[in-house]
Design an enzyme around this catalytic site. Structure first.
Site, short mmCIF file in Angstrom:
data_model
loop_
_atom_site.label_atom_id
_atom_site.label_comp_id
_atom_site.label_asym_id
_atom_site.label_seq_id
_atom_site.Cartn_x
_atom_site.Cartn_y
_atom_site.Cartn_z
N HIS A 1 0.82 -1.22 0.00
CA HIS A 1 0.00 0.00 0.00
C HIS A 1 0.85 1.27 0.00
CE1 HIS A 1 -3.54 -2.60 1.60
NE2 HIS A 1 -3.46 -2.64 0.29
N HIS B 1 -8.17 -7.40 -8.15
CA HIS B 1 -8.61 -8.28 -7.04
C HIS B 1 -8.73 -7.37 -5.82
CE1 HIS B 1 -6.84 -11.05 -9.91
NE2 HIS B 1 -7.43 -12.07 -9.30
N GLY C 1 -11.43 -10.69 -12.15
CA GLY C 1 -10.51 -9.57 -12.30
C GLY C 1 -9.52 -9.73 -13.44
N ASP D 1 -3.55 -8.29 -7.43
CA ASP D 1 -3.25 -8.79 -6.09
C ASP D 1 -4.13 -10.01 -5.78
OD1 ASP D 1 -2.45 -8.92 -3.42
OD2 ASP D 1 -3.74 -7.28 -2.77
#
Ligand SMILES: C[S@@+](CC[C@H](N)C(=O)[O-])C[C@H]1O[C@@H](n2cnc3c(N)ncnc32)[C@H](O)[C@@H]1O
Length: 271
Positions: free
Chosen positions: A18, A41, A140, A160
């Site tokens: 992040h 995702h 996704g 992800d």
């Protein structure tokens, strides 16, 4: 589909992923031109750190929990932006789509895709206040390729996946290559677990066989109990100017707190 990110939200791997996400978004915001973010995702976007899932693993406590106190001295921009975002409410940890939604400007767009019906329902609720963000229920991998290139021709693709399926590494590598063929100037942030360096190198090799010219790899390792995730990787395709240095500075601040070893290295296109 048994994977629930709630057990892992805010752990060491989420923290590094992040901060990288924030660094890329800050770079894209340097120009007024609109950009797109595709989160293939996405998860539910918001995780209760006081709930049973987080409590069971204690991963958030050993991750974001160790970054609650301020750092002294100069803090790199991405870390300085990430920390207040995740400290807004200490009972909840924001997932990637919520972090992105909070940082986007009115001209930018986020498409967040989630396959699990319950996670999707929560994602939709989480993103409801953000007009520039769209939650989509579906696969996704397929949707991401369909959505490229974005009309703005600028942007980030975050991939992800949960790594539940035995063929997830090859499906991910194949999708990244397909996506990059359609949008070669995009920035890609791709997460994967590192169970062995041979598997990680094999995966990176499969991605790089697509012909990308600038690829950075970040690996984060922590001492972990047997059977627990101890090392995670991120491939960053077309990392923005200054990204490597910024991540290096952030890593040197957070690594001692997390008890982690964080390495940043070029797999292709070292300057
Ligand atoms: C690692 S979590 C995502 C975490 C999120 N990116 C974040 O950083 O906050 C992976 C998510 O992918 C979802 N998922 C699994 N298979 C999928 C697929 N084929 N397409 C989209 N989402 C999928 C899972 O339900 C789970 O919520």
């Amino acid at each position: 589909m048994n994977y629930r990110h709630g057990y892992h939200a805010g752990n060491f791997a989420d923290v590094v992923k992040h901060i990288a996400l924030v660094a890329i978004l800050l770079h894209l915001k340097k120009k007024d031109t609109a950009f797109a973010v595709i989160d293939s995702h996405a998860g539910r976007g918001r995780y209760d750190l006081t709930g049973a899932e987080a409590g069971k693993t204690g991963e958030a406590e050993a991750g974001i929990g160790r970054l609650r106190d301020d750092f002294s001295g100069t803090v790199p921009e991405a870390l300085a932006t990430y920390l207040p975002l995740v400290r807004e409410n200490n009972a909840f940890y924001p997932g990637s789509p919520l972090i992105a939604a909070k940082l986007l400007r009115p001209q930018d767009r986020l498409t967040a895709i989630e396959k699990h019906p319950e996670e999707f329902a929560m994602l939709k609720e989480t993103l409801a206040p953000f007009r520039k963000a769209q939650a989509e229920e579906g696969d996704g991998y397929r949707r991401t390729v369909k959505l490229l290139p974005p009309p703005s021709r600028r942007g980030l693709v975050l991939m992800d996946p949960p790594f539940e399926a035995p063929d997830e590494f090859s499906l991910l590598a194949q999708t990244v290559r397909e996506a990059w063929r359609k949008f070669a100037t995009g920035i890609y942030l791709v997460w994967y677990p590192v169970k062995s360096q041979a598997q990680a190198a094999g995966f990176a090799g499969e991605v790089l066989a697509g012909g990308m010219e600038k690829v950075l790899e970040i690996q984060t390792a922590i001492p972990a109990a047997e059977g627990k995730l101890a090392r995670a990787g991120l491939l960053v395709i077309n990392p923005p100017y200054g990204f490597e240095a910024g991540m290096g500075q952030a890593a040197s601040l957070i690594a001692p707190r997390l008890g982690a070893d964080i390495s940043v290295k070029w797999l292709a296109g070292a300057p």
